[in-house]
Design a protein around this motif. Structure first.
Motif, PDB file in Angstrom:
ATOM      1  N   SER A 119     -23.335  -2.622 -79.136  1.00 28.66           N
ATOM      2  CA  SER A 119     -24.368  -3.588 -79.468  1.00 28.66           C
ATOM      3  C   SER A 119     -25.138  -3.152 -80.713  1.00 28.66           C
ATOM      4  N   LEU A 120     -25.573  -1.897 -80.725  1.00 31.32           N
ATOM      5  CA  LEU A 120     -26.309  -1.398 -81.883  1.00 31.32           C
ATOM      6  C   LEU A 120     -25.437  -1.350 -83.139  1.00 31.32           C
ATOM      7  N   MET A 167     -24.991  -4.878 -84.463  1.00 31.80           N
ATOM      8  CA  MET A 167     -26.236  -5.339 -85.087  1.00 31.80           C
ATOM      9  C   MET A 167     -26.448  -4.660 -86.444  1.00 31.80           C
ATOM     10  N   GLY A 205     -25.710  -8.568 -81.310  1.00 32.37           N
ATOM     11  CA  GLY A 205     -26.094  -7.652 -80.244  1.00 32.37           C
ATOM     12  C   GLY A 205     -25.556  -8.073 -78.890  1.00 32.37           C
TER      13      GLY A 205
END
Length: 164
Positions: free
Chosen positions: A65-66, A69, A97
């Motif tokens: 997710s990070l 992003m 994300g």
């Protein structure tokens, strides 16, 4: 629970009814599910489930997710992608994300399945004879598995009744 005496098998089903018959198990009452023979403690299942949830979050979902992003933010910053005139870069970052989180959780499924197989459960929670979902309704525990021996017993029973 079953006990054998002189070639007959006594089987007690979940409702507490006892059935006595030759062979392994009668067709309707007292049928014992062969999948439920392996005893797995609930605490062991809860422990493995919690472990799977935590590891999938920390080792797969959060990093992906990070990372997605950060990649999306970099693409927007460099002008490859344009930010929204009204909302700025936030919608694209949020979608990146969420997608990264979902892909991370899904990617851990195989590892989690192997942990449940080591515990003695073939398909993991949500399926099998101990599942709470299915046509039997919530909270009821019926086994829908039918082994070859039980199929033969079921098929032989109507033939015996017809000849009587």
């Amino acid at each position: 629970m079953s006990s054998e005496t002189s070639g007959q098998t006594t089987t007690v089903n979940a409702e507490g009814r006892t059935a006595v018959g030759p062979g392994s198990a009668p067709a309707k009452q007292g049928w014992k599910c062969p999948l439920s023979d392996a005893h797995v403690h609930r605490e062991d299942v809860r422990k493995v489930w919690k472990e799977c949830q935590e590891e999938s979050f920390w080792y797969r979902a959060l990093p992906l997710s990070l990372g997605s992003m950060a990649t999306t933010g970099g693409l927007i910053y460099n002008g490859v992608w344009k930010s929204s005139a009204r909302f700025g870069p936030f919608p694209k970052l949020a979608v990146a994300g969420i997608l990264g989180f979902a892909v991370g959780k899904a990617s851990y499924f195989g590892t989690c399945r192997s942990k449940f197989q080591e515990l003695g459960i073939k398909d993991g929670p949500g399926s099998g004879p101990w599942s709470r979902r299915g046509p039997s309704g919530p909270g009821r525990r019926h086994c829908h598995h039918e082994c070859e021996e039980c199929k033969k017993t079921t098929q032989a029973a109507p033939a015996d009744q017809a000849s009587s």
